[in-house]
Design a protein around this motif. Structure first.
Motif, PDB file in Angstrom:
ATOM      1  N   ILE A  18      51.787  32.033  26.616  1.00  0.00           N
ATOM      2  CA  ILE A  18      51.500  32.345  25.216  1.00  0.00           C
ATOM      3  C   ILE A  18      50.087  31.897  24.864  1.00  0.00           C
ATOM      4  CG2 ILE A  18      52.097  31.724  22.817  1.00  0.00           C
ATOM      5  CD1 ILE A  18      54.980  31.576  23.643  1.00  0.00           C
ATOM      6  N   GLY A  19      49.392  32.732  24.096  1.00  0.00           N
ATOM      7  CA  GLY A  19      48.098  32.330  23.546  1.00  0.00           C
ATOM      8  C   GLY A  19      46.920  32.501  24.474  1.00  0.00           C
ATOM      9  N   ARG A  20      47.130  33.102  25.647  1.00  0.00           N
ATOM     10  CA  ARG A  20      46.038  33.244  26.617  1.00  0.00           C
ATOM     11  C   ARG A  20      45.779  34.711  26.965  1.00  0.00           C
ATOM     12  NH1 ARG A  20      44.083  28.611  25.464  1.00  0.00           N
ATOM     13  NH2 ARG A  20      45.118  26.768  26.343  1.00  0.00           N
ATOM     14  N   GLU A  21      46.215  35.604  26.119  1.00  0.00           N
ATOM     15  CA  GLU A  21      46.095  37.022  26.447  1.00  0.00           C
ATOM     16  C   GLU A  21      44.627  37.434  26.626  1.00  0.00           C
ATOM     17  OE1 GLU A  21      47.877  35.753  24.033  1.00  0.00           O
ATOM     18  OE2 GLU A  21      49.946  36.156  24.665  1.00  0.00           O
ATOM     19  N   ALA A  22      43.766  37.015  25.698  1.00  0.00           N
ATOM     20  CA  ALA A  22      42.347  37.375  25.803  1.00  0.00           C
ATOM     21  C   ALA A  22      41.709  36.711  27.017  1.00  0.00           C
ATOM     22  CB  ALA A  22      41.604  36.969  24.529  1.00  0.00           C
ATOM     23  N   ASP A  23      42.138  35.467  27.299  1.00  0.00           N
ATOM     24  CA  ASP A  23      41.585  34.750  28.442  1.00  0.00           C
ATOM     25  C   ASP A  23      41.938  35.441  29.759  1.00  0.00           C
ATOM     26  OD1 ASP A  23      40.528  32.842  26.745  1.00  0.00           O
ATOM     27  OD2 ASP A  23      42.315  31.577  26.850  1.00  0.00           O
ATOM     28  N   VAL A  24      43.189  35.880  29.884  1.00  0.00           N
ATOM     29  CA  VAL A  24      43.600  36.512  31.135  1.00  0.00           C
ATOM     30  C   VAL A  24      42.919  37.867  31.307  1.00  0.00           C
ATOM     31  CG1 VAL A  24      45.652  37.834  30.410  1.00  0.00           C
ATOM     32  CG2 VAL A  24      45.595  36.751  32.665  1.00  0.00           C
ATOM     33  N   GLU A  25      42.609  38.541  30.185  1.00  0.00           N
ATOM     34  CA  GLU A  25      41.856  39.796  30.289  1.00  0.00           C
ATOM     35  C   GLU A  25      40.449  39.536  30.822  1.00  0.00           C
ATOM     36  OE1 GLU A  25      41.830  41.919  26.628  1.00  0.00           O
ATOM     37  OE2 GLU A  25      44.011  42.176  26.562  1.00  0.00           O
ATOM     38  N   LEU A  56      45.080  30.976  35.933  1.00  0.00           N
ATOM     39  CA  LEU A  56      44.598  31.477  37.214  1.00  0.00           C
ATOM     40  C   LEU A  56      45.724  32.183  37.966  1.00  0.00           C
ATOM     41  CD1 LEU A  56      42.119  31.614  39.049  1.00  0.00           C
ATOM     42  CD2 LEU A  56      42.874  29.481  40.110  1.00  0.00           C
ATOM     43  N   ARG A  57      46.897  31.605  37.929  1.00  0.00           N
ATOM     44  CA  ARG A  57      48.052  32.218  38.604  1.00  0.00           C
ATOM     45  C   ARG A  57      48.347  33.598  38.029  1.00  0.00           C
ATOM     46  NH1 ARG A  57      53.127  31.404  40.977  1.00  0.00           N
ATOM     47  NH2 ARG A  57      54.791  32.517  39.906  1.00  0.00           N
ATOM     48  N   GLU A  58      48.407  33.690  36.705  1.00  0.00           N
ATOM     49  CA  GLU A  58      48.695  34.978  36.075  1.00  0.00           C
ATOM     50  C   GLU A  58      47.631  36.002  36.443  1.00  0.00           C
ATOM     51  OE1 GLU A  58      51.334  35.819  34.262  1.00  0.00           O
ATOM     52  OE2 GLU A  58      52.242  33.829  34.418  1.00  0.00           O
ATOM     53  N   GLY A  59      46.362  35.568  36.420  1.00  0.00           N
ATOM     54  CA  GLY A  59      45.284  36.490  36.753  1.00  0.00           C
ATOM     55  C   GLY A  59      45.333  36.948  38.193  1.00  0.00           C
ATOM     56  N   VAL A  60      45.595  36.014  39.114  1.00  0.00           N
ATOM     57  CA  VAL A  60      45.645  36.361  40.530  1.00  0.00           C
ATOM     58  C   VAL A  60      46.793  37.324  40.816  1.00  0.00           C
ATOM     59  CG1 VAL A  60      46.133  35.452  42.826  1.00  0.00           C
ATOM     60  CG2 VAL A  60      44.483  34.297  41.368  1.00  0.00           C
ATOM     61  N   ARG A  64      46.318  41.091  42.127  1.00  0.00           N
ATOM     62  CA  ARG A  64      46.899  41.517  43.403  1.00  0.00           C
ATOM     63  C   ARG A  64      47.815  42.724  43.206  1.00  0.00           C
ATOM     64  NH1 ARG A  64      48.385  35.923  46.700  1.00  0.00           N
ATOM     65  NH2 ARG A  64      46.353  35.723  47.742  1.00  0.00           N
ATOM     66  N   ALA A  65      48.568  42.708  42.108  1.00  0.00           N
ATOM     67  CA  ALA A  65      49.441  43.852  41.830  1.00  0.00           C
ATOM     68  C   ALA A  65      48.632  45.127  41.640  1.00  0.00           C
ATOM     69  CB  ALA A  65      50.288  43.561  40.587  1.00  0.00           C
ATOM     70  N   ALA A  66      47.383  44.968  41.173  1.00  0.00           N
ATOM     71  CA  ALA A  66      46.503  46.123  40.973  1.00  0.00           C
ATOM     72  C   ALA A  66      45.736  46.485  42.247  1.00  0.00           C
ATOM     73  CB  ALA A  66      45.520  45.830  39.840  1.00  0.00           C
ATOM     74  N   GLY A  67      46.055  45.807  43.351  1.00  0.00           N
ATOM     75  CA  GLY A  67      45.426  46.142  44.620  1.00  0.00           C
ATOM     76  C   GLY A  67      44.160  45.377  44.932  1.00  0.00           C
ATOM     77  N   ARG A  68      43.869  44.313  44.160  1.00  0.00           N
ATOM     78  CA  ARG A  68      42.666  43.517  44.431  1.00  0.00           C
ATOM     79  C   ARG A  68      42.937  42.535  45.570  1.00  0.00           C
ATOM     80  NH1 ARG A  68      40.413  47.521  41.953  1.00  0.00           N
ATOM     81  NH2 ARG A  68      40.745  47.561  39.705  1.00  0.00           N
ATOM     82  N   HIS A  69      41.874  42.125  46.227  1.00  0.00           N
ATOM     83  CA  HIS A  69      41.989  41.229  47.381  1.00  0.00           C
ATOM     84  C   HIS A  69      41.509  39.834  46.981  1.00  0.00           C
ATOM     85  CE1 HIS A  69      42.603  44.870  49.729  1.00  0.00           C
ATOM     86  NE2 HIS A  69      41.559  45.375  49.093  1.00  0.00           N
ATOM     87  N   ILE A  70      42.364  38.835  47.181  1.00  0.00           N
ATOM     88  CA  ILE A  70      42.039  37.495  46.679  1.00  0.00           C
ATOM     89  C   ILE A  70      42.448  36.437  47.694  1.00  0.00           C
ATOM     90  CG2 ILE A  70      42.477  35.798  44.859  1.00  0.00           C
ATOM     91  CD1 ILE A  70      43.028  38.139  42.982  1.00  0.00           C
TER      92      ILE A  70
END
Length: 933
Positions: A18-25, A56-60, A64-70
């Motif tokens: 909660i509250g991190r939507e803009a940050d994760v974008e 960081l976990r949510e972003g990663v 990855r779900a979008a096909g990015r390599h990390i």
């Protein structure tokens, strides 16, 4: 607040995001960005518990779900005890995320794997850097790629050093995302220097996680209770937890357990501090649960098959262990990660428990772990040795023979691979042993070698000197002697090194390598004939092994460079490289790295490029020869990439100071001073020159100091200084530079006869039979053009310089040609453009004046569009946006505060604002900051 009689609620697992939507974008934009081969980087920072890891976990996972390599690296105190520990765990985890690269990941994993036993000694830092770089480059070829590092400040020293190298090589194509607790970054630490480089890189950004508001806190609490929460309770919790999500959950759990669901009850039940809320989740546990948790706090992380061992150390039977683990799981004190391991819900909990155990009980637990691991360890379990070494360090008593053996074994394993870590193992072992014993001397010998490899030269001198006080004559003593002699030379104590080498040689400690060292030392102090004698002794000794040949020819080449025998230097450096290829991988890396540094230091650019083409590992292999990390600086200086050279010098300044290497420090100071003098930054250059020099660089120092004296209008002193330098036998590698500058000074004084004589000496020094360097030929041709008014000589100088990649030398020669040939325009335009790009304003103006006199068009610098910022201005504007003061910005970007003030005034004028607050508001409401090309 009392807790007796309270019941525990079964809370939902996985707190809401909660509250991190803009940050994760914003994070996702960084992880997914790869436009035109460029990648931005992001540093997430904030206090502990604010949500950096979750974000960081949510972003990663989303990327990855979008096909990015990390490559997702999660640092923690356990892996920090093992070199590359967190990186190897990340590579293991990456196999599932990148199945198409499974074989490449396995190869990379092997380069970092200390469990390889006998192979460890052959693995170098440079190989590890090359392997990880290769893997990430392969990932980037498949699509947008990122390195995500959680809690970068907890990484082991070697992992941070490796990531620094990888960032330098791939930072433009691979995004780096790191989380950290503090800002500005502690530049005294390796991780602080890495973060500063990331923050100062083009396209980078920083994101500070802000506290949650009352509405967001209400959402978290409603998730806990499964229903509506009084807004007043949410406001109370938000204030007491300071909007920190971790503490919001802990305070909320306390209130729910106490039944304080309304505002009046909540006021009475609020904890005294937000930190006490975490402990309240742990201390009401059953006795066996607390005992189990305390042992886990020492392990930090465990797998289910380790439960019986943990229970045994906690003195719990099987049933008690099962009940305790279930309670810790039920209360979400221990949580499972993706790899199936169990750890605490937050490092705070582990730290609190570990400290609460008490020193005596901590030592008992560590000792019990050591005893169990010693019984179960296999003969080739190298990684197990390092984990054992950590537990031993925390529990061993004076005189513990098994502990000393483990620490020594760990140091031997990591000596070439992770020398800083190896040195710590040696230091701990020395604390457990009687000073002055033969075993103590052997450990000091090992410690000195670790410090040599780690480029901690003063510490190597100290450890080696102590070892010599106890070691008898023999091969072990000779090995320490050569290490101490080399280290004394590196710290600038050349006369002390000469005295030690002579004393040991007279006592019978002779070897070809020591003779070669003595040759280099004699050359540095100007004893040319003695240097030649020692070179002959070294090269005419008994047949050398290939390993010996690397060292002997390398140091003979050093002596030849100092006394100006450049053909011998070239020949012997090549022989050292050839011997290295025969001697094995470790010595080959050393020979290449040392050869690259020596070639670059003497101006053999073509040979450095050949080395780069022939091998992957030269510059980065600091474990082989630390100075090679700065070869790129010298290449950029000579090649006209001055901004990059200055950036890299500044970024390496703390590392150079920490190393204590006076040779490297002197070379970097002279390089920086030369650039700053040409740019008119006289005071900055004088500050650099007003520092202790190094004997082997006496001629180079005279060359640069004379330039400063000329800039101040004191050509008489410059001439005296240069003439004195021509008489010195030391530093003859720089004789062509000294003589060429002396020609210019003599011509300025109107002494054409003296200039002609100096030119004759310069020609004699730089004929191919004496000096095959193109750089020397350029200096000679340009000097001849000035003395003999021969534009063709200047034109040839420009051609030779351009072919060698000497960009600034080519422009100087073009300017001389144009001044001698009144009809020449194209060369003058080219020189003007180079001076403009390099920031040499007085020569740019001089060439512009000549162009005007010849009615030629003077090239104009492209104007930037209104409202756009330069790359440097964008970086500073972003740092102002996150609330940094000028001093903090200056520290991060390696500027002076005055420079930051100047930039800010330009930013204000460009964007039409008058204060930091207005600037921050403008940036907060803007989609982005336009950057001029």
């Amino acid at each position: 607040m009392a807790t007796t009689g309270r019941t525990r609620t079964a809370y939902p697992s996985g707190p809401p995001f909660i509250g991190r939507e803009a940050d994760v974008e914003r994070l996702a934009a960084t992880l997914e960005r790869s436009e035109g081969g460029s990648a931005g980087s992001l540093v997430l920072w904030g206090e502990p518990g604010i949500g950096k890891t979750r974000l960081l976990r949510e972003g990663v996972l989303s990327a990855r779900a979008a096909g990015r390599h990390i490559l997702w690296v999660r640092a923690n105190p356990v892996e920090a005890q093992v070199p590359y520990g967190a990186l190897t765990v990340a590579l293991d985890e990456a196999v599932a995320a990148e199945p198409q690269l499974a074989s490449e990941i396995a190869v990379t994993r092997e380069s970092l794997d200390l469990a390889l036993g006998a192979s460890v000694a052959r693995t170098s830092f440079g190989q590890a850097c090359a392997a990880v770089t290769r893997l990430l480059a392969q990932m980037a070829a498949l699509g947008p790629t990122s390195v995500a590092v959680d809690d970068v400040y907890l990484l082991d020293y070697e992992s941070v050093a490796l990531l620094s190298v990888v960032f330098e090589r791939l930072g433009s194509s691979v995004a780096f995302v790191c989380t950290v607790r503090s800002l500005p970054y502690p530049l005294s630490s390796e991780s602080g220097q890495l973060l500063s480089r990331i923050a100062a890189s083009p396209g980078s950004a920083e994101l500070r996680l802000r506290p949650l508001g009352a509405d967001q806190v209400a959402g978290m609490l409603e998730h806990l209770v499964g229903g509506h929460v009084d807004p007043r309770v949410a406001e109370l919790v938000a204030r007491r937890a300071a909007g920190n999500p971790l503490f919001v959950l802990e305070v909320g759990r306390m209130l729910i357990d106490a039944g304080a669901v309304d505002a009046d009850a909540a006021i009475a039940e609020l904890p005294r501090s937000r930190h006490s809320a975490i402990l309240q989740r742990i201390y009401p546990l059953a006795r066996e649960s607390r005992l189990l948790a305390q042992v886990v706090a020492v392990f930090r992380r465990l797998t289910l098959d380790q439960l019986s061992a943990v229970g045994s150390i906690a003195s719990l039977d099987e049933g008690e262990v099962s009940r305790a683990f279930d309670e810790l799981d039920r209360n979400q004190i221990l949580v499972e990660d993706e790899a199936g391991s169990w750890g605490f819900f937050h490092p705070f909990a582990a730290d609190a428990l570990y400290e609460d155990i008490g020193p005596a009980e901590r030592k008992r637990i560590h000792r019990a772990i050591v005893e169990r691991r010693l019984t179960a360890r296999s003969a080739n379990d190298a990684a197990g040795v390092l984990e054992l070494a950590w537990h031993v360090s925390e529990s061993a008593e004076f005189g513990d023979r098994s502990a000393i053996a483990i620490l020594r074994e760990a140091a031997e394993l990591t000596r070439n691979f992770a020398p800083e870590t190896a040195a710590r193992y040696c230091q701990k072992a020395l604390e457990l042993i009687e000073p002055g014993s033969s075993e103590s001397a052997e450990l000091l010998d090992l410690l000195a070698r670790c410090y040599v490899i780690a480029n901690r030269v003063p510490l190597a001198v100290e450890a080696g000197t102590k070892a010599l006080a106890a070691l008898p004559a023999g091969l072990a003593r000779l090995r320490v002697v050569t290490a101490v002699v080399g280290s004394l030379y590196d710290v600038g104590r050349v006369h002390d090194a000469v005295a030690l080498a002579d004393r040991e040689a007279e006592a019978g400690a002779r070897s070809p390598f020591l003779d070669a060292q003595r040759a280099a030392l004699r050359a540095a102090v100007g004893e040319v004939e003695a240097a030649r004698v020692h070179v002959d002794q070294a090269l005419n000794a008994r047949p050398l092994t290939d390993g010996e040949s690397v060292l002997v020819y390398g140091h003979a080449a050093s002596a030849a460079a100092v006394i100006g025998s450049m053909n011998d230097f070239l020949s012997w450096t090549r022989r050292s490289l050839e011997a290295g290829e025969r001697a094995g991988e470790g010595m080959a890396h050393y020979a290449r790295a040392r050869g690259a540094w020596m070639f670059a230091s003497c101006g053999f650019l073509g040979e450095v490029r050949e080395l780069l083409e022939a091998t992957e590992v030269v510059f980065e292999d600091s474990a082989a020869y630390p100075a090679a990390r700065l070869v790129g600086v010298l290449m950029d200086w000579l090649g006209g990439e001055w901004d990059r050279a200055l950036r890299d010098i500044e970024a390496s300044r703390l590392e150079i100071e920490a190393s204590g290497n006076a040779v490297v420090a002197a070379q970097m100071r002279l390089t920086e001073a030369d650039i700053r003098l040409w740019r008119g930054e006289i005071h900055e250059a004088l500050a650099l020159l007003d520092q202790p020099g190094f004997p082997g660089y006496s001629a180079a120092s005279a060359w640069v100091i004379a330039a400063a004296q000329r800039a101040l209008g004191n050509t008489g002193r410059a001439r005296d200084n240069l003439e004195e330098a021509t008489l010195s036998p030391a530093g003859a590698a720089w004789a062509p530079h000294v003589l060429a500058r002396l020609v210019e000074v003599q011509l300025e004084a109107g002494d054409h006869a003296a200039a002609a004589d100096t030119l004759a000496e310069l020609r004699a020094r730089t004929i191919p039979a004496c000096d095959p360097r193109p750089w020397g030929r350029v200096l000679t041709l340009r000097s001849a053009a000035l003395v003999e008014h021969d534009p063709s000589a200047a034109a040839e100088a420009a051609t030779v310089a351009a072919a060698e990649g000497l960009r600034f030398e080519a422009a100087l020669s073009q300017l001389v040609r144009s001044e001698l040939d009144q009809g020449e325009v194209s060369a003058l335009v080219a020189a003007h453009e180079t001076f403009r790009l390099l920031g040499v304003d007085h020569l740019r103006r001089r060439s512009a004046t000549l162009l005007k006199q010849r009615n030629a068009k003077v090239p104009r610098k492209r104007r930037r569009e209104p409202g756009t910022l330069t790359e440097a201005e964008v970086q500073i504007a972003r740092l102002v946006q996150v609330g940094l003061r000028n001093k903090e910005i200056a520290e991060m970007l390696h500027y002076s505060e005055r420079t930051v003030e100047v930039y800010l005034s330009r930013i204000y004028a460009t964007l039409g604002v008058t204060s930091r607050l207005q600037l921050a508001r403008l940036l907060d409401t803007s989609v982005g900051v336009q950057r001029s090309e």
